[in-house]
Design a protein around this motif. Sequence first.
Motif, PDB file in Angstrom:
ATOM      1  N   ASN A 133       2.263   1.807  -3.233  1.00 47.86           N
ATOM      2  CA  ASN A 133       1.205   2.273  -4.191  1.00 47.86           C
ATOM      3  C   ASN A 133       1.016   3.908  -4.187  1.00 47.86           C
ATOM      4  N   ARG A 134       0.780   4.141  -2.709  1.00 50.56           N
ATOM      5  CA  ARG A 134       0.784   5.478  -2.562  1.00 50.56           C
ATOM      6  C   ARG A 134       1.975   6.261  -2.946  1.00 50.56           C
ATOM      7  N   SER A 176      -1.274  -0.913  -8.119  1.00 49.70           N
ATOM      8  CA  SER A 176      -0.052  -0.223  -7.969  1.00 49.70           C
ATOM      9  C   SER A 176       0.328   0.736  -9.095  1.00 49.70           C
ATOM     10  N   GLU A 217      -3.977   9.512  -9.107  1.00 47.95           N
ATOM     11  CA  GLU A 217      -4.959  10.243  -8.794  1.00 47.95           C
ATOM     12  C   GLU A 217      -5.449  11.498  -9.715  1.00 47.95           C
ATOM     13  N   ALA A 267       0.765  -1.192   0.124  1.00 50.78           N
ATOM     14  CA  ALA A 267       0.123  -0.048  -0.021  1.00 50.78           C
ATOM     15  C   ALA A 267       0.856   1.247   0.071  1.00 50.78           C
ATOM     16  N   GLU A 268       1.845   1.269   0.698  1.00 48.78           N
ATOM     17  CA  GLU A 268       2.806   2.357   0.950  1.00 48.78           C
ATOM     18  C   GLU A 268       3.577   2.636  -0.532  1.00 48.78           C
ATOM     19  N   ALA A 276       1.747   7.097  -6.784  1.00 52.71           N
ATOM     20  CA  ALA A 276       0.821   8.103  -7.127  1.00 52.71           C
ATOM     21  C   ALA A 276       1.320   9.270  -6.705  1.00 52.71           C
ATOM     22  N   GLU A 277       1.921   9.600  -5.516  1.00 56.03           N
ATOM     23  CA  GLU A 277       2.611  10.895  -4.991  1.00 56.03           C
ATOM     24  C   GLU A 277       3.789  11.070  -5.853  1.00 56.03           C
TER      25      GLU A 277
END
Length: 380
Positions: free
Chosen positions: A155-156, A204, A208, A152-153, A159-160
């Motif tokens: 994947n985030r 992944s 956004e 999850a980290e 996006a970031e």
Amino acid sequence: MKILHTADWHVGKVLKGRSRTEEHTAVLRELIGIARREDVDLVIVAGDVFDTSAPPPEAQALVMPALMALREGGRDVVVLAGNHDNPRLLDVYRPVLGALGIHVVGGFRRPDKGGVISFTARGGEPVRLAVLPFLSHRYVVRAAEALTGTAAEHNRGYAERFAELTAALTADFAADTVNLVATHATLPGGKFGGGEREAQSIFSYYVEPSAFPPATQYAALGHLHRRQRIDGPCPIWYSGSPLAVDFGEEGNTPGALLVTVEPGVPAVVREAPIGSARRLLTVRGSLEELAARREELGEAWLRVVVAEKPRPGLADTVRELLPGALQVDVDERFRPTEHLRSRAEGGRVRGPRELFRDYLAASGKEDPGSRPCSTGCTMR
């Protein structure tokens, strides 16, 4: 100014062993016709120009003249790499096509090194176009970081980082310019067309919508093969593929998008359906029912589910009835698998002769005058 937004050509695609060169020729000809008829100022090809990272010469020979034809009349053409494309190959084309006025972006580039394309449209509008080709997870999230943290980290983090790169490319968007973004990515809420490469479309690889600043008047996306708008701070659209890539997309309407935009005003978008490619259809029925639909199905490529007991030559019979049949399956109601499984006795492992004898019985091929021999075979 007016824009033709297209993506996901997948030139070189082979469907069940059948070449689709003729279809791609017709589809690209139709796209060129739209550009001429609508007198567009800019053409954006938002990735997946080719179907593979090593496109055959025939595919390259089809794409290059199409891009040059789209360039006719002085219109600008921008091409970026998708996840199916080889970014290094596109960057090889970059200097040659650039000399012809066709902007090609294979790998990510800094704003001052080709990541932002600035030009004046034929109507006099100043344009700033930020270009982000497909970015692999390995490229965005460094290998060292991937060794720590959770999925999850990661994947985030993807996006970031994507948002950071977009912010850098769009930092100079102004109120008196036409501000555009072109990228090849997956956004949450997007509906899959059916033929996307799943490993590079799952969570992944999500980015956004908030990555696109409100100053963007239009974001041209590729990757999802279904034409659709994504909710966000600006108009965000997938053009979809101009042809159904495989049978998972038979419900899609192939096409492109025509976009009208001017400085300080959100884009106005309308659809441009494309009907040059053959339809992809799944049909079901008995041989008699399939034969009755032959004229209706025309030249469509077909996935046929035949409602008949399996027998030698059945697939050939179907293809004689329906020359467009690329895949022939037996309706699960007529498959002997479940019947044979239910004949297993207390989990006892049966030998190949016994299995074959049960298969013949289930499929109606058993000779009633035969009898088992001492080794398990059958004799008359």
